[in-house]
Design an enzyme around this catalytic site. Structure first.
Site, PDB file in Angstrom:
ATOM      1  N   ASP A 182       0.826  -1.215   0.000  1.00  0.00           N
ATOM      2  CA  ASP A 182       0.000   0.000   0.000  1.00  0.00           C
ATOM      3  C   ASP A 182       0.855   1.257   0.000  1.00  0.00           C
ATOM      4  O   ASP A 182       1.800   1.362   0.772  1.00  0.00           O
ATOM      5  CB  ASP A 182      -0.875   0.042   1.273  1.00  0.00           C
ATOM      6  CG  ASP A 182      -1.918  -1.071   1.297  1.00  0.00           C
ATOM      7  OD1 ASP A 182      -2.376  -1.482   0.218  1.00  0.00           O
ATOM      8  OD2 ASP A 182      -2.277  -1.510   2.411  1.00  0.00           O
ATOM      9  N   HIS A 188      -2.223  -0.025  -3.412  1.00  0.00           N
ATOM     10  CA  HIS A 188      -3.479   0.658  -3.126  1.00  0.00           C
ATOM     11  C   HIS A 188      -3.191   2.116  -2.817  1.00  0.00           C
ATOM     12  O   HIS A 188      -2.284   2.440  -2.062  1.00  0.00           O
ATOM     13  CB  HIS A 188      -4.191  -0.007  -1.946  1.00  0.00           C
ATOM     14  CG  HIS A 188      -5.333   0.816  -1.430  1.00  0.00           C
ATOM     15  ND1 HIS A 188      -6.475   1.006  -2.157  1.00  0.00           N
ATOM     16  CD2 HIS A 188      -5.483   1.522  -0.292  1.00  0.00           C
ATOM     17  CE1 HIS A 188      -7.292   1.804  -1.475  1.00  0.00           C
ATOM     18  NE2 HIS A 188      -6.708   2.129  -0.347  1.00  0.00           N
ATOM     19  N   HIS A 245     -16.529   5.215   2.927  1.00  0.00           N
ATOM     20  CA  HIS A 245     -16.487   6.256   3.951  1.00  0.00           C
ATOM     21  C   HIS A 245     -17.846   6.485   4.591  1.00  0.00           C
ATOM     22  O   HIS A 245     -17.989   7.326   5.470  1.00  0.00           O
ATOM     23  CB  HIS A 245     -15.938   7.554   3.356  1.00  0.00           C
ATOM     24  CG  HIS A 245     -14.553   7.365   2.796  1.00  0.00           C
ATOM     25  ND1 HIS A 245     -14.328   6.958   1.502  1.00  0.00           N
ATOM     26  CD2 HIS A 245     -13.331   7.458   3.366  1.00  0.00           C
ATOM     27  CE1 HIS A 245     -13.021   6.843   1.298  1.00  0.00           C
ATOM     28  NE2 HIS A 245     -12.395   7.140   2.417  1.00  0.00           N
TER      29      HIS A 245
HETATM   30  N1  GLN Z   1      -4.522  -2.290   3.605  1.00  0.00           N
HETATM   31  C1  GLN Z   1      -4.993  -1.161   4.343  1.00  0.00           C
HETATM   32  C2  GLN Z   1      -6.414  -1.415   4.823  1.00  0.00           C
HETATM   33  O1  GLN Z   1      -7.136  -2.081   4.142  1.00  0.00           O
HETATM   34  C3  GLN Z   1      -4.974   0.077   3.505  1.00  0.00           C
HETATM   35  C4  GLN Z   1      -5.448   1.269   4.267  1.00  0.00           C
HETATM   36  C5  GLN Z   1      -5.221   2.571   3.556  1.00  0.00           C
HETATM   37  O2  GLN Z   1      -5.135   2.606   2.368  1.00  0.00           O
HETATM   38  N2  GLN Z   1      -5.170   3.657   4.259  1.00  0.00           N
HETATM   39  O3  GLN Z   1      -6.819  -0.887   5.850  1.00  0.00           O
HETATM   40 ZN    ZN Z   2      -7.255   3.423   1.107  1.00  0.00          ZN
END
Ligand code: GLN
Ligand code: ZN
Length: 765
Positions: free
Chosen positions: A610, A652, A705
């Site tokens: 990430d 991500h 969210h």
């Molecule tokens: N892998 C993390 C989660 O799913 C990614 C969180 C993020 O992108 N802030 O919480």
């Molecule tokens: Zn995220």
């Protein structure tokens, strides 16, 4: 200070010698967080909340006065955010909260929303980890002044005998940070409407007895057009022409003012605040500063290292030659650092001697001011200690691990690159054998009460490590079973064992240490405790493989190994100041690279790294951005290029407005990138296409969210939209972000609908 010849009515305020630009406000033990949250929960009334706040403010002022500052910022307190306070002061809260009568509730509704009202957007405060609320300015917004907050705090401070200097966000930065809505054009066009309010404010503050006022204009350290700089100069010309006003300090921070400095110096403002840590403005180049009071930010307000007093004093001495007068200050508000080292009893003694938190920085300011005033002998001991600490730090073996450094050099020399994307795609398709439009999640599942209880019990010593691991494994098993049942294609272990996606890794890496009480405000009542990177980064042992192995043992479907990337680990830590960030990033990247290799050896077919913070660290000035993007992309590639072609790398990113970083996202070369898209209607796919992005992409198909469960057809709609921009072979199906903040039931329903939608769209391919 030289008399201001443009304006015979200008104030005759005495220049001060020692100050800070602002202080932490959450309370040394997060008292404000607790009080505000209790107020929201209905267990504390407004009067008690206000009493807590007033107590915290007075304690802060008293400690600054005791420390020897002769000008003390007030109105840097906030119940939630100082930009929101400014919007409230200027009558610029959004229309949709206007019907809420109680002013505190109206304010909190703008900050957090309620059942019927959406909150303001929140975004990063420049390149820090603080988030402010973005005021919305519509054509119908009618600015009106309500100075009650700043006046109330000023009166209280003056009543305590505090040499108070009210601090207010300046009009230029306020408008540049706000968002035009409802067809409103560029906001600087509305400066003329704000001017009379700021003039009114100046008169009021003068009447109340303020000698100085500080207008914060950090927006002027980013790239600004000539028109914007000219507008800023016009505003301060107009404000200084007021016949009754305090002396004006315009404070800049987070970088150099560049072209804005001569423009500001050409106005009648009495003082200019410069960030001499992040910035490098040269006072000698601006002759107009010869008549000004320069507030010199030589003590770093946003990192935690002890100041090199000798070099700071050198900078101050240089300034003296070309300015009217000089005050010693922090480079920015101390909002960004923890309160005090005194709250860290367990800290390694060597480390302690290298650090300065809020209280310690205030002392450094006073020590420097004393030395600058020619009384160096009074504070010589501080100089001796600072010098000794810096020598000890430089010689500490933890800062220079030759083994790790030479390994890093070897890996970098070997190229650290992967095969072509096509080659990888073929190899991975064979091994993974996934259906088209594979479904997955971002990593975390709801942090249940059981998880929190277990973590608290471990911390208090009520359970041992083995029991903790047993309980977390039970969570992993639940989450894997749930995902199997829902029918997701690529599973995760759910991250129950991670308190935080950065701290979890920092705790396991040499070179970092975690504080006990080093809380700083992230937004509103949310505080974070960033780890401190102080030495070379060494991964002693695998950090995540046992969790992965356990999860993978429960299913035949691929489970993703889940890691945080090097840029994000740095962005959410306090970092070393004795080497380039790029170098630290590569060290962290090497540790993550080793972890990817171990995960692969443990059977992981997919590893996700990430990087939600990639965009946050982007320098404010365009001239510095490319260099940053080069090293940050390089660090990610170093972290992810140690695995075979058959291992699929995911990443991500938590946002959809890529702007300047869009090329970098393609440059990461991750096989699959998941990104936020639900709120931006898949626009991001077009942006990616425009830069020739040809890798796998998982645009979030619903917004995590909010607790709302998306209907199947809604997700089908998102997927159809995505398929207009991306061929089905490249499209993944996932939510916008991790699920840790959501409730278990809504997550299950949402994911079932997401999987049903993917099946429907697949069938129609
Ligand atoms: N892998 C993390 C989660 O799913 C990614 C969180 C993020 O992108 N802030 O919480
Ligand atoms: Zn995220």
């Amino acid at each position: 200070m030289q008399p201001n010849t443009n304006n015979p009515g200008a104030p005759k305020a005495t220049p001060f010698a020692a100050t800070v630009l602002g202080s932490p406000r959450i309370g040394p033990n997060r008292e404000l967080k607790r009080a505000v949250e209790a107020y929201w929960a209905g267990t504390l009334n407004a009067a008690d909340l206000e009493a807590t706040a007033a107590g915290l403010r007075r304690d802060t002022w008293a400690s600054l006065v005791d420390a020897g500052l002769d000008s003390v910022p007030v109105n840097t307190f906030s119940y939630y955010d100082h930009v929101l306070d400014t919007a409230a002061m200027l009558g610029a809260l959004p229309e949709r909260v206007a019907h809420i009568d109680d002013r505190l509730d109206r304010y909190f509704a703008a900050a957090r929303g309620n059942d019927t009202v959406a909150p303001l957007e929140m975004t990063k405060w420049f390149d820090t980890n603080y988030h402010y609320l973005v005021p919305e300015i519509a054509p119908s917004t009618t600015f009106t002044l309500d100075a009650s907050k700043v006046v109330g705090e000023l009166r209280d401070a003056l009543a305590q005998g505090v040499p108070a200097r009210p601090v207010v966000l300046g009009p230029v930065t306020f408008l540049l940070l706000s968002k035009p809505v409802g067809g409103q054009g560029p906001l600087l066009g509305r400066l003329d409407e704000l001017l009379p309010l700021y003039l009114d404010l100046l008169r009021t503050l003068a009447d109340e007895g303020a000698q100085w006022v500080q207008f914060d204009e950090p927006a002027l350290v980013a790239d600004r057009s000539d028109d914007e700089i000219a507008a800023a100069a016009r505003v301060y010309d107009a404000l200084t022409a007021a016949d009754v006003r305090p002396a004006i300090l315009v404070a800049s921070y987070f970088g150099s003012l560049g072209g804005a400095l001569p423009a500001l110096a050409g106005t009648g403002v009495e003082a200019i605040g410069l960030d001499l840590v992040a910035g490098a403005d040269s006072v000698a180049d601006v002759p107009a500063l010869a008549g000004k009071h320069v507030v010199a930010g030589v003590v770093d307000g946003r990192n935690v290292w002890r100041t090199d007093l000798e070099s700071a004093l050198g900078k101050l001495g240089t300034l003296l030659g070309s300015t009217g007068t000089v005050a010693v200050s922090t480079s920015c508000s101390l909002l960004h650092v923890p309160y005090t080292l005194a709250a860290e009893p367990a800290l390694d003694a060597a480390l302690r001697s290298w650090l300065a938190f809020g209280t310690e920085k205030v002392r450094e300011v006073r020590v420097l001011a004393t030395a600058l005033a020619g009384r160096r002998s009074d504070v010589d001991e501080d100089f001796v200690l600072a010098r000794a600490a810096s020598a000890a730090r430089g010689a500490d073996p933890r800062l220079h691990d030759t083994a790790v450094r030479s390994r890093l050099a070897d890996v970098l020399a070997s190229g650290a690159v992967r095969s072509s994307a096509d080659q990888r795609r073929t190899a991975q398709a064979e091994r993974l054998d996934l259906p088209p439009l594979p479904t997955t999640t971002i990593g975390s599942y709801p942090q249940t009460t059981a998880i929190r209880v277990a973590r608290a019990a471990l911390r208090k010593g009520e359970i041992d490590d083995a029991e903790y691991v047993r309980r977390m494994r039970a969570e992993v098993a639940d989450v894997v079973a749930l995902q199997e049942d829902i029918g997701l294609d690529v599973l995760v272990h759910g991250e129950p064992e991670r308190n935080d996606m950065v701290q979890y890794f920092a705790e396991q890496l040499d070179g970092f240490f975690a504080t006990a009480n080093g809380w700083v405000q992230s937004y509103g009542s949310r505080c974070v405790r960033p780890p401190i990177l102080f030495g070379d980064v060494v991964r002693r042992a695998p950090m995540t493989t046992s969790w992965f192995e356990y999860a993978q043992s429960l299913t035949d479907k691929p489970v993703k190994g889940m890691l945080t990337g090097p840029v994000t680990i740095l962005a959410w830590s306090f970092v070393r100041d004795d080497q380039a960030l790029a170098e630290s990033a590569n060290q962290v990247a090497l540790a993550i690279r080793d972890e990817t290799i171990d995960l692969e050896a443990a059977g992981a077919r997919i590893v996700q790294v990430d990087e939600p913070a990639l965009r946050e660290l982007l320098p404010l000035r365009r001239s510095e951005q490319q260099e940053y993007l080069d090293w940050s992309v390089g660090a990610f590639r170093l972290a992810t290029s140690g695995v075979a072609d058959t291992t699929q790398i995911h990443t991500h990113l938590c946002y959809s407005e890529f702007g300047e970083v869009i090329d970098a996202i393609a440059g990461l070369d991750a096989d699959v990138t998941s990104i936020e898209a639900a709120r931006s209607h898949m626009e991001v796919l077009g942006d990616l296409n425009a830069v020739g992005f040809e890798l796998g992409v998982g645009p979030g198909v619903y917004d995590i969210h909010s607790p709302r469960v998306p209907a199947v057809d809604e997700v089908v709609g998102s997927l159809d939209e995505a398929l207009r921009a991306v061929p089905s072979e490249r499209l993944w199906v996932n939510p916008d972000c991790g699920l840790k903040t959501r409730g278990r039931d809504e997550v299950e329903k949402s994911l079932r609908n997401m999987v049903a939608a993917a099946a429907k769209v697949r069938a129609a391919l």
